[in-house]
Design a protein around this motif. Structure first.
Motif: not given
Length: 523
Positions: A397-422
């Motif tokens: 069924n069309m509704e159940l078969n889209f292929p887009q992946n999801l990011y659990e963690i990506r680099l922009a996220d870790t940049y901002l988390m490191e900036a926050e930690a510092r």
């Protein structure tokens, strides 16, 4: 405890469902049946199948549509649940209106199930591996992967429920009845140890080959997860060090041995073509496919397609006339609509168009019509709205078969988390500081001018950069801002000291020693 719930805490002692047979990516798999655990794990292939079974839970979507990203988006100030009415996909509706959340209503049963199914599958594999006749170095790699995955599942569980049982080996059904909850500190200690063990294992690659093993655990993911764990524990210096390992010496440039780098075009992050999956910005990515043949007979939980793509599309979307601008989108079910608050914050930001589909504007221009969702704002989450180009040609069924992946963690996220930690560690926020470089590498990618790396600026940048990706509610809770932010929105209620976590699922408390958390009325 009901018998049907035992499998969500404990690896099934009578049998273990395993997934085998990879397709285009390592974690894209098809079910191959059930096997008796007692007679399984007899060779390398069976050990590999057991490993893939753990990965299978990373992208778990429940039959009632529960997934972590959707549930956390619905709870944040950036979204309303939407849909066809106030009871449509109720597990999300109660997250938007947290006053409706109870131990019997909400996404907690499925999120508990997801987390502990992953933990238990990891425990079974770790217990069985020592006796599997196979290459020793490969065996060590599998064990390291299982530990990093177990850490990932426990990190979600402790953030979502706070008080959870801590299990590092398979238990019998009788043993599960006597399990008690650990303190959050004990759980975090085990998470740290699992990640450190993974990092220390020489047979775990830094970054597995993206084409053939995209989504598989590597040291880069383990360092990023450990940095995030330290951030939640407010161990600022330790968090910054782990993130620097991932982010590299020079923000905005490829990160040394891991090769992570910001994707030049922000909009490319949301493309579903294979050329854009597991890109250089991707650190920890959840894989979906259009070729699994998901169908309504087998149910939502059996598809390997991404349900967010059909959930997020405007209801009854119709181009008028058929223009390329609108005909690229698939009419969906109108969920996780963007709030007026997020839309107002994002106006003028270069990431607006990739993040928000402005249906109000398209309707006013007579380019499209749609049926308003419940709590409609006219704004939809463009990152995940399904595209006609991605409609499956592989059956189901069309509704159940889209292929887009999801990011659990990506680099922009870790940049901002490191900036926050510092910044939290007191290292400074002005020009020349590393926090400043990290924050402004994210902004420069989309053509924005540099600003000081104050905590407020970093926090706002996280909202703009990561909108709709499931981080905002966690960010509000860990920063102590959830009550003030959510209670400022009409028809939203957040009770401090309660709604930071989900209740322990009611059925998990029957016939066991597990206790409801004090936040939810437990003793």
């Amino acid at each position: 405890m009901k018998r049907r719930n035992l499998k969500y805490i404990i690896a099934i002692t009578a049998g273990l469902q395993l997934m085998g047979g990879c397709s285009d990516k390592f974690v894209t798999v098809a079910p191959k049946g059930n096997f008796l655990e007692s007679s399984y794990y007899q060779n390398q292939q069976e050990a590999f199948n057991g490993l893939v079974a753990i990965y299978d839970m990373v992208g778990y979507q429940a039959g009632n549509y529960t997934n972590k990203t959707g549930a956390m988006d619905a709870a944040s100030d950036d979204h309303w649940t939407g849909g066809g009415g106030p009871a449509d996909i109720n597990v999300f509706q109660v997250m938007t209106r947290l006053s409706m959340l109870t131990p019997l209503t909400g996404p907690q049963e499925e999120l508990w199930k997801k987390g502990f199914s992953g933990v238990n599958r990891a425990n079974v594999l770790l217990a069985k591996l020592p006796n599997v006749p196979m290459d020793d170095n490969l065996k060590k790699r599998y064990a390291a992967e299982a530990k990093v995955l177990r850490a990932h599942f426990y990190f979600d569980l402790v953030r979502l429920f706070k008080s959870v049982p801590l299990m590092t080996k398979p238990l019998t059904p009788e043993e599960v009845k006597t399990v008690t909850q650990a303190t959050p500190e004990e759980v975090y200690k085990q998470i740290e140890q699992d990640l450190k063990d993974g990092i220390a294992e020489t047979n775990l690659p830094d970054v597995p080959p993206r084409v053939s093993e995209g989504g598989r655990m590597g040291k880069g993911i383990a360092h990023a997860l450990l940095g995030k764990v330290y951030l939640y524990e407010k161990k600022w210096t330790e968090a910054a060090a782990e993130f620097k390992e991932v982010n590299g010496e020079t923000p905005g440039q490829p990160s040394g041995k891991y090769g992570y780098n910001l994707v030049a075009n922000f909009a490319d992050l949301w493309k579903s073509d294979d050329a854009f999956k597991f890109n250089t910005e991707s650190i920890f990515e959840v894989s979906y496919t259009s070729t699994s043949g998901g169908n309504w007979t087998d149910g939502v939980a059996k598809t390997d397609g991404n349900m967010l793509n059909i959930l997020c599309g405007p209801r009854s979307l119709t181009p008028t006339p058929a223009t390329n601008e609108v005909s690229q989108y698939v009419a969906g079910w109108g969920f996780l609509i963007v709030s007026k608050e997020l839309e107002a914050v994002m106006k003028g930001d270069p990431r607006y168009a990739a993040t928000i589909l402005n249906m109000k504007e398209l309707v006013d221009a007579k380019k499209a019509t749609y049926s308003p969702s419940f709590d409609d704002t006219g704004f939809f989450l463009n990152k995940f709205v399904g595209r006609t180009a991605n409609i499956s040609k592989g059956g189901g069924n069309m509704e159940l078969n889209f292929p887009q992946n999801l990011y659990e963690i990506r680099l922009a996220d870790t940049y901002l988390m490191e900036a926050e930690a510092r910044v939290k560690a007191g290292e400074g926020d002005g020009a020349g500081t590393r926090a400043y470089q990290l924050l402004n590498a994210v902004r420069a990618r989309v053509g924005l001018t540099a600003i000081d790396a104050t905590y407020d600026n970093i926090f706002k940048e996280r909202r703009l950069e990561l909108a709709g990706e499931g981080h905002r509610f966690f960010d509000l809770v860990r920063s102590g801002q959830a009550a003030a932010v959510l209670n400022a929105i009409p028809n939203r209620t957040f009770k401090a000291g309660k709604n930071e976590i989900l209740p322990i699922p009611y059925l998990e408390l029957e016939n066991t020693k597990l206790k409801q958390t004090p936040e939810w009325g437990g003793q």
